[in-house]
Write a protein that holds these residues in place. Structure first.
Motif, PDB file in Angstrom:
ATOM      1  N   PRO B 114       0.825  -1.212   0.000  1.00 21.77           N
ATOM      2  CA  PRO B 114       0.000   0.000   0.000  1.00 21.77           C
ATOM      3  C   PRO B 114       0.855   1.257   0.000  1.00 21.77           C
ATOM      4  CG  PRO B 114      -0.104  -1.100   2.128  1.00 21.77           C
ATOM      5  CD  PRO B 114       0.682  -1.988   1.237  1.00 21.77           C
ATOM      6  N   VAL B 115       0.301   2.335  -0.532  1.00 17.57           N
ATOM      7  CA  VAL B 115       1.068   3.562  -0.755  1.00 17.57           C
ATOM      8  C   VAL B 115       0.889   4.565   0.381  1.00 17.57           C
ATOM      9  CG1 VAL B 115       1.504   5.412  -2.394  1.00 17.57           C
ATOM     10  CG2 VAL B 115       0.776   3.203  -3.215  1.00 17.57           C
ATOM     11  N   MET B 116      -0.370   4.794   0.773  1.00 13.69           N
ATOM     12  CA  MET B 116      -0.644   5.893   1.697  1.00 13.69           C
ATOM     13  C   MET B 116      -0.558   5.503   3.156  1.00 13.69           C
ATOM     14  SD  MET B 116      -1.000   8.387  -0.230  1.00 13.69           S
ATOM     15  CE  MET B 116      -1.656   9.661   0.773  1.00 13.69           C
ATOM     16  N   PHE B 117      -0.366   4.226   3.453  1.00 11.13           N
ATOM     17  CA  PHE B 117      -0.294   3.790   4.838  1.00 11.13           C
ATOM     18  C   PHE B 117       0.543   2.515   4.886  1.00 11.13           C
ATOM     19  CE2 PHE B 117      -3.213   0.308   4.112  1.00 11.13           C
ATOM     20  CZ  PHE B 117      -3.977   0.755   3.046  1.00 11.13           C
ATOM     21  N   LYS B 118       0.735   2.034   6.111  1.00  7.91           N
ATOM     22  CA  LYS B 118       1.504   0.792   6.279  1.00  7.91           C
ATOM     23  C   LYS B 118       0.515  -0.333   6.507  1.00  7.91           C
ATOM     24  CE  LYS B 118       5.227  -0.691   9.353  1.00  7.91           C
ATOM     25  NZ  LYS B 118       6.194  -0.173  10.312  1.00  7.91           N
ATOM     26  N   ASN B 119       0.799  -1.468   5.927  1.00 12.34           N
ATOM     27  CA  ASN B 119      -0.087  -2.622   6.060  1.00 12.34           C
ATOM     28  C   ASN B 119      -0.348  -2.934   7.538  1.00 12.34           C
ATOM     29  OD1 ASN B 119      -1.343  -5.159   5.838  1.00 12.34           O
ATOM     30  ND2 ASN B 119      -0.255  -5.540   3.910  1.00 12.34           N
ATOM     31  N   PRO B 120      -1.622  -2.928   7.985  1.00 16.27           N
ATOM     32  CA  PRO B 120      -1.917  -3.085   9.421  1.00 16.27           C
ATOM     33  C   PRO B 120      -1.363  -4.350  10.052  1.00 16.27           C
ATOM     34  CG  PRO B 120      -3.886  -2.499   8.199  1.00 16.27           C
ATOM     35  CD  PRO B 120      -2.822  -2.742   7.186  1.00 16.27           C
ATOM     36  N   SER B 121      -1.231  -5.413   9.253  1.00 16.53           N
ATOM     37  CA  SER B 121      -0.706  -6.659   9.820  1.00 16.53           C
ATOM     38  C   SER B 121       0.777  -6.551  10.171  1.00 16.53           C
ATOM     39  CB  SER B 121      -0.930  -7.808   8.846  1.00 16.53           C
ATOM     40  OG  SER B 121      -0.494  -7.452   7.562  1.00 16.53           O
ATOM     41  N   PHE B 122       1.477  -5.510   9.648  1.00 18.18           N
ATOM     42  CA  PHE B 122       2.898  -5.353   9.929  1.00 18.18           C
ATOM     43  C   PHE B 122       3.167  -4.261  10.955  1.00 18.18           C
ATOM     44  CE2 PHE B 122       3.339  -8.392   6.898  1.00 18.18           C
ATOM     45  CZ  PHE B 122       3.251  -8.005   5.567  1.00 18.18           C
ATOM     46  N   LEU B 123       2.110  -3.771  11.618  1.00 17.27           N
ATOM     47  CA  LEU B 123       2.313  -2.654  12.549  1.00 17.27           C
ATOM     48  C   LEU B 123       3.038  -3.080  13.813  1.00 17.27           C
ATOM     49  CD1 LEU B 123      -0.999  -0.618  12.327  1.00 17.27           C
ATOM     50  CD2 LEU B 123       1.267   0.125  11.702  1.00 17.27           C
ATOM     51  N   MET B 124       2.926  -4.376  14.164  1.00 17.08           N
ATOM     52  CA  MET B 124       3.529  -4.851  15.415  1.00 17.08           C
ATOM     53  C   MET B 124       4.959  -5.329  15.225  1.00 17.08           C
ATOM     54  SD  MET B 124       1.582  -4.172  17.613  1.00 17.08           S
ATOM     55  CE  MET B 124      -0.037  -3.673  17.963  1.00 17.08           C
ATOM     56  N   ASP B 125       5.549  -5.069  14.061  1.00 19.04           N
ATOM     57  CA  ASP B 125       6.910  -5.555  13.806  1.00 19.04           C
ATOM     58  C   ASP B 125       7.934  -4.813  14.666  1.00 19.04           C
ATOM     59  OD1 ASP B 125       6.573  -6.185  10.217  1.00 19.04           O
ATOM     60  OD2 ASP B 125       5.982  -7.327  11.989  1.00 19.04           O
ATOM     61  N   PRO B 126       9.066  -5.444  14.977  1.00 14.77           N
ATOM     62  CA  PRO B 126      10.092  -4.742  15.768  1.00 14.77           C
ATOM     63  C   PRO B 126      10.599  -3.515  15.029  1.00 14.77           C
ATOM     64  CG  PRO B 126      10.937  -6.806  14.896  1.00 14.77           C
ATOM     65  CD  PRO B 126       9.473  -6.821  14.669  1.00 14.77           C
ATOM     66  N   LYS B 127      10.875  -2.435  15.798  1.00 11.03           N
ATOM     67  CA  LYS B 127      11.266  -1.165  15.171  1.00 11.03           C
ATOM     68  C   LYS B 127      12.768  -1.139  14.889  1.00 11.03           C
ATOM     69  CE  LYS B 127       7.479   1.397  17.068  1.00 11.03           C
ATOM     70  NZ  LYS B 127       6.973   2.224  18.159  1.00 11.03           N
ATOM     71  N   ILE B 128      13.094  -0.826  13.633  1.00  5.48           N
ATOM     72  CA  ILE B 128      14.499  -0.708  13.243  1.00  5.48           C
ATOM     73  C   ILE B 128      14.906   0.760  13.202  1.00  5.48           C
ATOM     74  CG2 ILE B 128      16.180  -1.159  11.439  1.00  5.48           C
ATOM     75  CD1 ILE B 128      14.551  -3.471  10.528  1.00  5.48           C
ATOM     76  N   CYS B 129      13.996   1.592  12.708  1.00  8.26           N
ATOM     77  CA  CYS B 129      14.327   2.998  12.489  1.00  8.26           C
ATOM     78  C   CYS B 129      14.196   3.770  13.796  1.00  8.26           C
ATOM     79  CB  CYS B 129      13.379   3.598  11.459  1.00  8.26           C
ATOM     80  SG  CYS B 129      13.243   2.566  10.015  1.00  8.26           S
TER      81      CYS B 129
END
Lengths: 121, 135
Positions: B114-129
């Protein structure tokens, strides 16, 4: 012959219909003179955004990956051919990505002072 | 020592001073060539820094970046706006940052991400940035 990858997104259909679409796509490719290496199914999932194609609004699609070897002239003809197919939502040809990640040498510290001082040529 | 031995004889000190060189009078040994060689061999040997650390690697060093693995690409994208993070936030090296940007743009066009947002299923991923103030 260069190696291509076709990322194909098909309309969410029943299994026999999807099979029929894939069969005629691959046959069309082979007719043009391509050698199909592999056909992968990436699953049927919800599209990232709603795509309108052939007078229909699609929300789900089946993702397929065809990697084949063929003459470069095949790309434009197949884009045309697949554009006329109602069941194909999106078609993209790209050169087969060569995975090469062995020579990553790490972050080399850059000397910014040298870059600031103008060099006399 | 030689000077004292000479002085023990009938000659006076004043005549000795005039006739003999200063080195012999005061019993000082002149620097011989042998000493010079041993001093030079004491110099430090030129070699590469043995304690040099290996160059720092970014998070993606050695990982193949593909437009198909949307989960990896989504880690470098803002969850609220879907914009790609800059180099100062992701902390990637030049090569990998460019590869990631290209892959994300490709995934957008090909209909994978998706372009305008982040895929909701990947919101819980560990933060790298390391974002200080998320958008």
């Amino acid at each position: 012959m260069p190696r291509y990858e076709l990322a194909l997104i098909l309309k969410a259909m029943q299994r026999p219909e999807t099979a029929a679409v894939l069969k005629r796509t691959v046959e069309a490719l082979m007719e043009q003179g391509a050698v199909v290496r592999n056909l992968e199914n990436l699953g049927e999932r919800a599209l990232p955004y709603k795509i309108s194609k052939h007078k229909q609004r699609h929300r789900r699609g089946g993702y397929f990956l065809v990697d084949f070897e063929g003459p470069p002239s095949i790309v434009s003809t197949m884009m045309d051919h697949l554009g006329r197919d109602i069941d194909v939502i999106r078609r993209t040809f790209l050169k087969h990505p060569v995975s090469k990640t062995e020579e990553c040498s790490g972050i080399i510290p850059v000397n910014y002072e040298d870059k600031l001082i103008a060099k006399k040529k | 020592m030689a000077a004292l031995a000479l002085a023990g004889k009938t000659r006076s000190w004043c005549t000795l001073r005039r006739q003999l060189p200063a080195a012999l009078l005061w019993g000082r040994r002149c620097s011989s060539r042998q000493e010079e060689v041993s001093v030079k061999s004491d110099y430090p040997i030129q070699m590469e820094n043995p304690y040099k650390e290996p160059p720092r690697k970014c998070v993606l060093c050695g990982i193949n970046v593909d437009y198909k693995n949307v989960q990896l690409l989504s880690q470098f994208v803002s969850p609220h706006t879907g914009r790609i993070y800059g180099r100062h936030i992701t902390g990637l090296c030049n090569k990998k940052q460019k590869e990631i940007t290209k892959a994300i743009k490709r995934a957008h066009v090909f209909g994978f991400m998706p372009v305008m947002f982040k895929n909701p299923s990947f919101l819980m991923d560990p933060k790298i940035c390391n974002i200080k103030y998320p958008e």
